[in-house]
Design a protein around this motif. Structure first.
Motif, PDB file in Angstrom:
ATOM      1  N   VAL A 156      -5.922   0.445   1.133  1.00 29.22           N
ATOM      2  CA  VAL A 156      -4.672   1.112   1.514  1.00 29.22           C
ATOM      3  C   VAL A 156      -3.468   0.344   0.982  1.00 29.22           C
ATOM      4  O   VAL A 156      -2.476   0.936   0.544  1.00 29.22           O
ATOM      5  CB  VAL A 156      -4.593   1.271   3.050  1.00 29.22           C
ATOM      6  CG1 VAL A 156      -3.224   1.797   3.470  1.00 29.22           C
ATOM      7  CG2 VAL A 156      -5.685   2.222   3.538  1.00 29.22           C
ATOM      8  N   VAL A 157      -3.540  -0.984   1.000  1.00 31.68           N
ATOM      9  CA  VAL A 157      -2.421  -1.817   0.537  1.00 31.68           C
ATOM     10  C   VAL A 157      -2.095  -1.555  -0.926  1.00 31.68           C
ATOM     11  O   VAL A 157      -0.924  -1.513  -1.324  1.00 31.68           O
ATOM     12  CB  VAL A 157      -2.736  -3.314   0.762  1.00 31.68           C
ATOM     13  CG1 VAL A 157      -1.792  -4.198  -0.042  1.00 31.68           C
ATOM     14  CG2 VAL A 157      -2.607  -3.661   2.229  1.00 31.68           C
ATOM     15  N   ILE A 158      -3.110  -1.341  -1.756  1.00 31.15           N
ATOM     16  CA  ILE A 158      -2.870  -1.184  -3.195  1.00 31.15           C
ATOM     17  C   ILE A 158      -2.283   0.177  -3.546  1.00 31.15           C
ATOM     18  O   ILE A 158      -1.939   0.425  -4.699  1.00 31.15           O
ATOM     19  CB  ILE A 158      -4.161  -1.410  -4.003  1.00 31.15           C
ATOM     20  CG1 ILE A 158      -5.211  -0.341  -3.675  1.00 31.15           C
ATOM     21  CG2 ILE A 158      -4.720  -2.798  -3.750  1.00 31.15           C
ATOM     22  CD1 ILE A 158      -6.475  -0.460  -4.508  1.00 31.15           C
ATOM     23  N   GLN A 159      -2.103   1.082  -2.564  1.00 33.44           N
ATOM     24  CA  GLN A 159      -1.578   2.418  -2.884  1.00 33.44           C
ATOM     25  C   GLN A 159      -0.114   2.416  -3.344  1.00 33.44           C
ATOM     26  O   GLN A 159       0.197   3.290  -4.180  1.00 33.44           O
ATOM     27  CB  GLN A 159      -1.777   3.338  -1.671  1.00 33.44           C
ATOM     28  CG  GLN A 159      -3.251   3.617  -1.390  1.00 33.44           C
ATOM     29  CD  GLN A 159      -3.460   4.529  -0.198  1.00 33.44           C
ATOM     30  OE1 GLN A 159      -2.501   5.003   0.415  1.00 33.44           O
ATOM     31  NE2 GLN A 159      -4.707   4.795   0.137  1.00 33.44           N
ATOM     32  N   PRO A 160       0.854   1.685  -2.901  1.00 27.67           N
ATOM     33  CA  PRO A 160       0.844   0.752  -1.784  1.00 27.67           C
ATOM     34  C   PRO A 160       1.301   1.442  -0.494  1.00 27.67           C
ATOM     35  O   PRO A 160       2.193   2.299  -0.505  1.00 27.67           O
ATOM     36  CB  PRO A 160       1.859  -0.294  -2.210  1.00 27.67           C
ATOM     37  CG  PRO A 160       2.858   0.470  -3.023  1.00 27.67           C
ATOM     38  CD  PRO A 160       2.110   1.602  -3.680  1.00 27.67           C
ATOM     39  N   ASP A 161       0.706   1.041   0.626  1.00 25.20           N
ATOM     40  CA  ASP A 161       1.082   1.574   1.939  1.00 25.20           C
ATOM     41  C   ASP A 161       0.882   0.461   2.971  1.00 25.20           C
ATOM     42  O   ASP A 161      -0.136   0.405   3.649  1.00 25.20           O
ATOM     43  CB  ASP A 161       0.237   2.798   2.273  1.00 25.20           C
ATOM     44  CG  ASP A 161       0.739   3.520   3.523  1.00 25.20           C
ATOM     45  OD1 ASP A 161       1.657   2.993   4.176  1.00 25.20           O
ATOM     46  OD2 ASP A 161       0.199   4.594   3.844  1.00 25.20           O
TER      47      ASP A 161
END
Length: 385
Positions: A156-161
């Motif tokens: 999720v972080v790399i979406q980033p979100d």
């Protein structure tokens, strides 16, 4: 998919009433946030109508989650987990870009956020892992659960979100604390976490670093990164005691307040209904959370108790962080306020989780015998220790 009529008497009616009340308040507030004043009247942005549609879809989802025996999620936990990882991994490749981030997967006429599905997945997998034994967590179980939670959070972080990723980890942390940690684990974490946390700064994107710096001093960039917080504080402060009245807020109606239909929805509410209105809204949320917690406390099996506790922490952290963000007490991280902020996938997940809590409440009578056996087993385990 059927349900014994006897379990209806265990329905958590206060929770159902509070959920509907919060959604109605949110819809009315969104009507104001969607309004645009014109010379010949008021025009509405499409958010209000879409939210009503998603509310109906969410109610249907809540009913489905009420009817589906939650104990079956115990066996579905790992298949659901790996399916969620596949969906999250597909987002960077096949996802659609909105506001510079890939967070949505398009499925013909509609799109959805796999990160919302991940919240249910983390809840179910966490409840399964934590309900296996009655004793507090040692290092082995704790590290394994953290590793499991970090996998979807990293995707999720790399979406980033960052907001959704933080929500996943906080949800998991909440039910871990609800289960309890052994004393030596808790002591070590109390030392390590504060020491390691500042290292996260080096993994943040530039815009995320700006948000933290802006939180410390919004006046450094009043027309840029600090604009959201400043306008939000002006809107809430101008509401004073009783507010300016419905559709009478200047900051929101004259479009000074950005993201007023999503992250800063409560700023619209505060400007129009004032301190008294905000106090009533907080009271609704407090009763809402206590009703969920009472279901976790009264659940007849460990798995159901951890499911309901996870839902409690899911809503608790969102309410705390969003309101703190709007008041300028926390950095802007993009976490919506449940039932108040616009969002199709979020609204659907919110209602589904309430349906899950109702499911746990409604099936309490089926675990009377099992619960007595469970407590006997826990007493026998404690005597051996």
């Amino acid at each position: 998919m059927s349900i014994d009529r006897r379990v209806i008497k265990y329905l958590n009616w206060p929770l159902l009433g509070l959920t509907v009340a919060l959604f109605v308040v949110g819809a009315v507030n969104l009507y104001s946030a969607s309004a645009v004043r014109l010379e010949d009247g008021i025009a509405l942005a499409p958010y209000f109508e879409k939210q009503l549609v998603w509310g109906l879809v969410g109610l249907a989802g809540m009913v489905v989650f009420m009817l589906f025996d939650y104990t079956r999620f115990h066996a579905l936990a790992w298949p659901l987990f790996f399916l969620t990882l596949l969906l999250l991994a597909a987002v960077p490749v096949f996802g659609s870009t909105v506001y510079g981030a890939k967070r949505w997967l398009d499925l013909g006429p509609f799109s959805f956020q796999p990160s919302e599905v991940a919240k249910i997945t983390i809840l179910v997998v966490g409840a399964r892992l934590l309900s296996r034994k009655p004793e507090k967590l040692g290092w082995g179980e704790f590290l394994f659960i953290v590793f499991v939670g970090m996998l979807p959070a990293a995707l999720v972080v790399i979406q980033p979100d960052l907001g959704s990723s933080l929500n996943l980890l906080l949800l998991l942390a909440g039910i871990i604390l609800y289960r309890g940690l052994k004393g030596r684990v808790l002591k070590v974490l109390a030392i390590i976490v504060p020491a390691v946390l500042p290292l996260g700064w080096f993994f943040l994107h530039d815009y995320q670093k700006r948000r933290i710096l802006t939180f410390l001093d919004p006046t450094n960039d009043p027309l840029g990164a600090g604009y959201h917080i400043i306008q939000s504080q002006i809107a809430i402060g101008s509401g004073r005691l009783w507010g300016k009245g419905f559709l009478q807020g200047t900051q929101s109606q004259l479009r000074f307040l950005p993201e007023k239909h999503t992250d800063f929805a409560v700023a619209v509410f505060g400007e129009e209904w004032g301190f008294v209105g905000c106090l009533l809204l907080l009271s609704l949320f407090a009763m809402f959370l206590m009703s969920i917690f009472s279901t976790a406390r009264d659940a007849r099996d460990r798995f159901g108790s951890f499911l309901a506790a996870g839902v409690f922490f899911y809503f608790f952290w969102q309410i705390l962080i969003n309101m703190g963000m709007v008041l300028g007490l926390m950095p802007v991280v993009g976490i919506p306020l449940p039932f108040m902020s616009y969002g199709g996938s979020t609204t659907l997940v919110n209602f589904c989780l309430i349906g899950l809590v109702q499911n746990v409440s409604m099936r309490r009578h089926t675990f009377r015998h099992n619960r007595s056996l469970q407590f006997r087993g826990e007493a026998a385990y404690a005597s051996k220790k």
